[in-house]
Design a protein around this motif. Structure first.
Motif, PDB file in Angstrom:
ATOM      1  N   ASP A  57       0.822  -1.213   0.000  1.00  0.00           N
ATOM      2  CA  ASP A  57       0.000   0.000   0.000  1.00  0.00           C
ATOM      3  C   ASP A  57       0.858   1.267   0.000  1.00  0.00           C
ATOM      4  O   ASP A  57       0.454   2.293  -0.540  1.00  0.00           O
ATOM      5  CB  ASP A  57      -0.925   0.011   1.225  1.00  0.00           C
ATOM      6  N   VAL A  58       2.034   1.192   0.625  1.00  0.00           N
ATOM      7  CA  VAL A  58       2.920   2.354   0.702  1.00  0.00           C
ATOM      8  C   VAL A  58       3.683   2.567  -0.601  1.00  0.00           C
ATOM      9  O   VAL A  58       3.850   3.694  -1.062  1.00  0.00           O
ATOM     10  CB  VAL A  58       3.910   2.198   1.873  1.00  0.00           C
ATOM     11  N   LEU A  59       4.124   1.466  -1.208  1.00  0.00           N
ATOM     12  CA  LEU A  59       5.013   1.553  -2.365  1.00  0.00           C
ATOM     13  C   LEU A  59       4.259   1.821  -3.662  1.00  0.00           C
ATOM     14  O   LEU A  59       3.094   1.466  -3.807  1.00  0.00           O
ATOM     15  CB  LEU A  59       5.801   0.250  -2.518  1.00  0.00           C
ATOM     16  N   ALA A  60       4.974   2.442  -4.612  1.00  0.00           N
ATOM     17  CA  ALA A  60       4.455   2.581  -5.968  1.00  0.00           C
ATOM     18  C   ALA A  60       4.344   1.197  -6.601  1.00  0.00           C
ATOM     19  O   ALA A  60       5.172   0.322  -6.362  1.00  0.00           O
ATOM     20  CB  ALA A  60       5.382   3.468  -6.794  1.00  0.00           C
ATOM     21  N   LYS A  61       3.306   0.983  -7.386  1.00  0.00           N
ATOM     22  CA  LYS A  61       3.041  -0.322  -7.995  1.00  0.00           C
ATOM     23  C   LYS A  61       3.965  -0.560  -9.192  1.00  0.00           C
ATOM     24  O   LYS A  61       4.194   0.333  -9.995  1.00  0.00           O
ATOM     25  CB  LYS A  61       1.582  -0.426  -8.435  1.00  0.00           C
ATOM     26  N   ARG A  62       4.477  -1.797  -9.300  1.00  0.00           N
ATOM     27  CA  ARG A  62       5.329  -2.194 -10.414  1.00  0.00           C
ATOM     28  C   ARG A  62       4.770  -3.489 -11.011  1.00  0.00           C
ATOM     29  O   ARG A  62       5.023  -4.579 -10.502  1.00  0.00           O
ATOM     30  CB  ARG A  62       6.772  -2.411  -9.951  1.00  0.00           C
ATOM     31  N   PRO A  63       3.987  -3.395 -12.090  1.00  0.00           N
ATOM     32  CA  PRO A  63       3.398  -4.595 -12.708  1.00  0.00           C
ATOM     33  C   PRO A  63       4.459  -5.498 -13.334  1.00  0.00           C
ATOM     34  O   PRO A  63       5.605  -5.086 -13.573  1.00  0.00           O
ATOM     35  CB  PRO A  63       2.480  -4.014 -13.787  1.00  0.00           C
ATOM     36  N   ILE A  64       4.066  -6.725 -13.626  1.00  0.00           N
ATOM     37  CA  ILE A  64       4.944  -7.672 -14.319  1.00  0.00           C
ATOM     38  C   ILE A  64       5.360  -7.079 -15.668  1.00  0.00           C
ATOM     39  O   ILE A  64       4.553  -6.495 -16.386  1.00  0.00           O
ATOM     40  CB  ILE A  64       4.234  -9.025 -14.511  1.00  0.00           C
ATOM     41  N   GLY A  65       6.654  -7.211 -15.972  1.00  0.00           N
ATOM     42  CA  GLY A  65       7.188  -6.676 -17.217  1.00  0.00           C
ATOM     43  C   GLY A  65       7.823  -5.314 -17.067  1.00  0.00           C
ATOM     44  O   GLY A  65       8.513  -4.846 -17.981  1.00  0.00           O
ATOM     45  N   THR A  66       7.621  -4.656 -15.913  1.00  0.00           N
ATOM     46  CA  THR A  66       8.291  -3.390 -15.649  1.00  0.00           C
ATOM     47  C   THR A  66       9.595  -3.658 -14.893  1.00  0.00           C
ATOM     48  O   THR A  66       9.930  -4.804 -14.608  1.00  0.00           O
ATOM     49  CB  THR A  66       7.387  -2.429 -14.852  1.00  0.00           C
ATOM     50  N   PHE A  67      10.308  -2.596 -14.565  1.00  0.00           N
ATOM     51  CA  PHE A  67      11.649  -2.749 -13.998  1.00  0.00           C
ATOM     52  C   PHE A  67      11.777  -2.001 -12.669  1.00  0.00           C
ATOM     53  O   PHE A  67      11.107  -0.997 -12.433  1.00  0.00           O
ATOM     54  CB  PHE A  67      12.703  -2.242 -14.985  1.00  0.00           C
ATOM     55  N   ILE A  68      12.674  -2.523 -11.822  1.00  0.00           N
ATOM     56  CA  ILE A  68      12.928  -1.915 -10.515  1.00  0.00           C
ATOM     57  C   ILE A  68      14.441  -1.731 -10.332  1.00  0.00           C
ATOM     58  O   ILE A  68      15.244  -2.423 -10.959  1.00  0.00           O
ATOM     59  CB  ILE A  68      12.338  -2.770  -9.372  1.00  0.00           C
ATOM     60  N   ASN A  69      14.796  -0.770  -9.478  1.00  0.00           N
ATOM     61  CA  ASN A  69      16.192  -0.551  -9.122  1.00  0.00           C
ATOM     62  C   ASN A  69      16.600  -1.492  -7.999  1.00  0.00           C
ATOM     63  O   ASN A  69      15.825  -1.717  -7.066  1.00  0.00           O
ATOM     64  CB  ASN A  69      16.402   0.902  -8.670  1.00  0.00           C
ATOM     65  N   VAL A  70      17.813  -2.005  -8.086  1.00  0.00           N
ATOM     66  CA  VAL A  70      18.312  -2.958  -7.090  1.00  0.00           C
ATOM     67  C   VAL A  70      19.607  -2.438  -6.478  1.00  0.00           C
ATOM     68  O   VAL A  70      20.548  -2.087  -7.190  1.00  0.00           O
ATOM     69  CB  VAL A  70      18.575  -4.342  -7.731  1.00  0.00           C
ATOM     70  N   GLU A  71      19.648  -2.401  -5.158  1.00  0.00           N
ATOM     71  CA  GLU A  71      20.891  -2.155  -4.431  1.00  0.00           C
ATOM     72  C   GLU A  71      21.130  -3.345  -3.508  1.00  0.00           C
ATOM     73  O   GLU A  71      20.322  -3.620  -2.615  1.00  0.00           O
ATOM     74  CB  GLU A  71      20.825  -0.877  -3.599  1.00  0.00           C
ATOM     75  N   VAL A  72      22.209  -4.068  -3.741  1.00  0.00           N
ATOM     76  CA  VAL A  72      22.532  -5.210  -2.883  1.00  0.00           C
ATOM     77  C   VAL A  72      23.159  -4.695  -1.588  1.00  0.00           C
ATOM     78  O   VAL A  72      23.565  -3.537  -1.490  1.00  0.00           O
ATOM     79  CB  VAL A  72      23.470  -6.208  -3.589  1.00  0.00           C
TER      80      VAL A  72
END
Length: 213
Positions: free
Chosen positions: A178-193
């Motif tokens: 509910d807090v986060l912006a929605k990211r549907p399948i096929g879209t991309f996200i930023n990753v920090e390990v």
């Protein structure tokens, strides 16, 4: 430095996507005091990317950030922040303060390592299990089950890893979704390990090169 506990989301209201001078203006939503102590030069995590405020209006609740070519290479900006028409939402977190606040996430730098595609979302009770596929598969060596990872600025626990396929999973409860912006399948996200894993890997590599010649 950030915690990975996203405070609110914002929307892109102005965009200058010239690579030599890439600037984005973001309207903050649902948090009127977000910019109450903002200063030029402050860092704000924008979907996990540590960006510098170059202009802002605390009354109208918007701020502008400049973006380097290196940041464009590493992040989802060129894939996801390309027009005003797509209504792309951005997760926002201010830098950690020096006050007496509980530390709820993990140490997040806002230095994105790579991006990943959303490839699966499976409901399980009140939670959703997400799977992501890394663009740069070499980063999978830093991802361990039950370790930390930052996904679009959110501190999450890794539930599974497939080293061969370069995929990893996380589970999100309803509150987090509910807090986060929605990211549907096929879209991309930023990753920090987790930076600790990178530091350990670097030291082991240097040790092996020195003593196994």
């Amino acid at each position: 430095m950030f915690t990975g506990i996203v405070e609110t989301v914002g929307s892109i209201i102005d965009l200058k996507n010239d690579k030599d001078n890439y600037e984005v203006t973001i309207q903050v939503e649902d948090k009127a005091d977000f910019l109450s102590d903002c200063q030029i030069g402050d860092s704000i995590s924008c979907s996990g990317i540590c960006l510098t405020v170059i202009e802002f209006d605390s009354n109208k609740n918007w701020f502008k950030v400049g973006i380097s070519i290196e940041t464009l290479r590493r992040t989802t900006i060129e894939k996801m922040w390309t027009s005003l028409e797509n209504a792309h939402k951005i997760n926002l977190e201010r830098a950690m303060g020096s006050g007496n606040h509980r530390f709820g996430g993990h140490y997040v730098q806002g230095h994105v390592d790579t991006i990943a595609e959303v490839v699966e979302a499976v409901e399980e009770g009140d939670s959703v299990n997400f799977k992501y596929k890394l663009r740069d598969i070499e980063n999978v060596k830093y991802i361990v089950e039950k370790g930390f990872i930052t996904v679009d600025g959110a501190s999450l626990t890794i539930t599974n890893v497939d080293d061969d396929k370069g995929t990893f999973g996380v589970s999100m409860i309803k509150h987090t979704r509910d807090v986060l912006a929605k990211r549907p399948i096929g879209t991309f996200i930023n990753v920090e390990v987790d930076v600790t894993g990178k530091m350990i890997a670097k030291q082991v590599d240097l040790y092996m090169k020195k003593y196994t010649k």
